[in-house]
Each structure stands twice: as C-alpha cells, then as structure tokens.
Design a protein around this motif. Sequence first.
Motif, mmCIF file in Angstrom:
data_model
loop_
_atom_site.group_PDB
_atom_site.id
_atom_site.type_symbol
_atom_site.label_atom_id
_atom_site.label_comp_id
_atom_site.label_asym_id
_atom_site.label_seq_id
_atom_site.Cartn_x
_atom_site.Cartn_y
_atom_site.Cartn_z
ATOM 1 N N UNK A 322 -66.926 26.585 -29.558
ATOM 2 C CA UNK A 322 -65.801 25.828 -29.012
ATOM 3 C C UNK A 322 -66.289 24.637 -28.197
ATOM 4 N N UNK A 323 -65.574 23.523 -28.324
ATOM 5 C CA UNK A 323 -65.950 22.311 -27.600
ATOM 6 C C UNK A 323 -64.706 21.467 -27.384
ATOM 7 N N UNK A 324 -64.837 20.469 -26.502
ATOM 8 C CA UNK A 324 -63.753 19.509 -26.285
ATOM 9 C C UNK A 324 -64.338 18.098 -26.263
ATOM 10 N N UNK A 325 -63.486 17.138 -26.561
ATOM 11 C CA UNK A 325 -63.839 15.727 -26.445
ATOM 12 C C UNK A 325 -62.791 15.073 -25.556
ATOM 13 N N UNK A 326 -63.253 14.408 -24.475
ATOM 14 C CA UNK A 326 -62.345 13.761 -23.524
ATOM 15 C C UNK A 326 -62.472 12.249 -23.691
ATOM 16 N N UNK A 327 -61.429 11.583 -24.226
ATOM 17 C CA UNK A 327 -61.506 10.135 -24.432
ATOM 18 C C UNK A 327 -61.658 9.382 -23.107
ATOM 19 N N UNK A 328 -62.467 8.370 -23.118
ATOM 20 C CA UNK A 328 -62.707 7.573 -21.919
ATOM 21 C C UNK A 328 -61.452 6.833 -21.486
ATOM 22 N N UNK A 329 -60.668 6.347 -22.467
ATOM 23 C CA UNK A 329 -59.486 5.546 -22.146
ATOM 24 C C UNK A 329 -58.225 6.372 -21.928
ATOM 25 N N UNK A 330 -58.304 7.697 -22.184
ATOM 26 C CA UNK A 330 -57.139 8.562 -21.992
ATOM 27 C C UNK A 330 -57.611 9.989 -21.734
ATOM 28 N N UNK A 397 -70.278 10.517 -26.356
ATOM 29 C CA UNK A 397 -69.990 10.574 -27.782
ATOM 30 C C UNK A 397 -68.859 9.657 -28.162
ATOM 31 N N UNK A 398 -68.416 9.774 -29.395
ATOM 32 C CA UNK A 398 -67.299 8.959 -29.873
ATOM 33 C C UNK A 398 -66.473 9.758 -30.861
ATOM 34 N N UNK A 399 -65.194 9.404 -30.930
ATOM 35 C CA UNK A 399 -64.273 9.954 -31.906
ATOM 36 C C UNK A 399 -63.802 8.794 -32.777
ATOM 37 N N UNK A 400 -64.022 8.907 -34.070
ATOM 38 C CA UNK A 400 -63.727 7.806 -34.991
ATOM 39 C C UNK A 400 -62.706 8.244 -36.024
ATOM 40 N N UNK A 401 -61.695 7.409 -36.230
ATOM 41 C CA UNK A 401 -60.724 7.661 -37.296
ATOM 42 C C UNK A 401 -60.760 6.498 -38.265
ATOM 43 N N UNK A 402 -60.376 6.743 -39.521
ATOM 44 C CA UNK A 402 -60.386 5.709 -40.544
ATOM 45 C C UNK A 402 -60.186 6.338 -41.905
#
Length: 407
Positions: A322-330, A397-402
């Motif tokens: 289990x992990x989480x990603x916390x966006x820098x801008x939100x 890290x980064x989260x990328x959509x496309x």
Amino acid sequence: MLSITHKLIVSSLLALSWITPVLAAKDETLTRAELYKLIQTVELWLQNKKPRKAELKDVMVPRDAVKTGVSSQAELFFNDKSLIRVDQSSIFRFEPGVRRFELKNRIAMNEVIFKLENGTALILSPPGSVGTKVETPQSKISIFAANPLNSQSSSPELTSLFSPASKASAAMVIHDSTTNKTRVFALTDGEFAISDQQDKKTVALKGGQTVAVKNGVVGKVQEFDLQGFYKSTNLTSGLAPNQENLVAQEALQVQETLKIVRTQTLAALRNQTKRIQGFTSTFLSDALGGTEGDLNPRFRGSVRISNPQVTRGTFYRIEGNRAIFIPENNPNSVQRLNLDFDTGTVTIDGKSGVRNKAGLSGNNASGSVINANGEITQIDVFGVNGEEPENGIPYSGSLTTGVARDR
C-alpha cells in the motif's frame, strides 16, 4: 543495564575555541549537556544512581543517559553548542574519552562516545566540529567528518590532526535493535560516509539522501524527499523553509545553533530540487520521445505517453504494497496505490485498467495503468536507485496522465 549487542555508538569529535597559536596540551572530556526541553515521560539515568524523572536544566555528564517514553522527546544542548534531539522510545548517553591537543588551526584528539540504543536522534552540529562517527556492531557511519591531515609532531598522541569543519551539519540516525537495522538521513551536504565494519563497501550521502545498514550490509543510496520529510517529521522543527517563527521561540543560544544549521539545510533543499528536476526531465524525455535515457533497458513500469500531464508530488509507501501519492499542487487530493513489485502489478485509486505494470530500474520506480480507451495513469518515484521504496519514507515523484503510445 543496556543491551550491548544492539547498541548504536555515535563518536562525536567536538570543536575547540582556539586559545593560543602555540602548542598546548590538555585533557578535556565533553563536559556537559543540559536538558533543554522535555516532552512527556523522560528519565534521567545518572551514573551509579537509580533512574529518576528528568527535569528541565538537569545536567548530563559523561556516563549519564536519558530514556524517552512513548510520545516523548528530550533535547540536549551541549557545551560546544551542538543540539541533539532524542525522539520517543530511545536511550541516549555519552561517555568520556576526549584528549585534546591544540595547535594553531589544527586539533588532535581521541573520541567522545555517544550511544543511542533502539531509537532516533537528530544531531545538529555548528561549524567548528571535527566530526561524528556512528558505529553499530556491524557498520560504521562517519558524519560531519573533516579530512585528516598528516601530523608533523613526534608525539605518538598527535598522529591524527583535523581541520575544524567550516559548515554546519545535520543528520538523523535511527537504530532498531529488534531488526539490527540502522538508517541514516543526511539533511545537509557535507562529508557523510557509511561503510560496513570491514570497509568493503562505503557509500557517500548528500543532503536529501538516505541509506540503510542491516545486519552489517550497506544498502543502496536512495533520494528521499526533503520537503516531505520536514512536513512529516516533527523532530526537524525549525530547519525547513518558512519556519523562522519556530526558531524565534527557542532560547537565544539554541536560536544561534538553529540559524546557522538552517542555512545548510535550506541549501541542501535547493540542491536536491535541482537533482530531482534532472530525474523529472529524464522521465519526460523517455515518455515523449521513447528514448531510454538512464533507464536502459526500459523497465517494466515505464510506458511512452502522448500529451502527458505531469503532477509533481510526494510518494509514501505505507505498509506492504500500500502507498499514497500526495500532489504538490493539491495536498488534499491523495491518490491511493497498491504497488506490488514482486508480481509487477499496480492499481491507482482502485483502478487496474485492462493492463497494468510496475517495475524498478535505473534511478526510478514506476507503475502504470492503461484503460480500454488508451488513457494511462503512471506513477514515478525518483531516486530509489533500483531499490524498492521503503515504508514511511517520503520520496519525490510524479503522477502522469495521457494516452499510451504504441511501443
């Protein structure tokens, strides 16, 4: 009284004030540390006396110790202006052993021994300290070490001369006696070297880098997220950006130490940002152009993406997969992940898509989910150096959509 098998020995070589340019010799132990701040349950273990409740302004001398309870903390202010914060469920002590010989702008000495057993300590050292050496039964960690100079003296006691450090340093050391594991977090750039007892492997750390030593085996250096670390670690209060108000609440002498250490923690943060930008640009080059970059060969989780929308943030592995990603801008828009590196699979916010992959290689870790319509969501964790991200450590890290491109 204490467990010798699992103890963490921190040998700190402390600075002198230069009194005279001519050779002088004197015996001087590390004289004292004052209990500057206490939170909840802290015991003072005075040599040859029964443990008692610690009180503010209590003085520790060599062979004394403090023990912190659950949800407790102690701060020790030393006579060289070093500040050591001891976190909960820790035992910290120091012992005599310093013999100093003064030369003009040089110092020769033996060691003062600090001991930390099964706990966490944040060590803040102002300029002028010569170095700190951390040892577990199977590892050696040199922190804040200055380069030794050849001694010209005929005295056998003056065989190791050091120049005092010109910059302040900060590091956090955690030792878990139940797993015989030590982890070091460098918060400033400087001389950080970690090796096994046989010196077969030595790694160096920059500010924002961490390494673990388990059962005498030195792991790979990983790039933890300094910004995320400061947000999640109360022990580092006053070292992060925009925390001048926290520094101002301290006693004047402690303020002086925090301010000068803080100049180096902020510099390390800026330097890490530049390194992370390098990781990000490498990923974008790979995503847009299909080039291999430093990911050679392309690892299983990496997928070429058209029209990528990249969000920077902080990745935490919570427990197991289990992990989480916390966006820098939100920061409130937390993405929940299940990242299984053993099976090479990933789900992102409960979605596994028609295809999903996860993998490790080069500097980064990655996982991607592709939906039936070709839309892709990809998580990248920077700077793990081919190792799985560990629990509870923030990684940039980064989260990328496309749209996933044909390969």
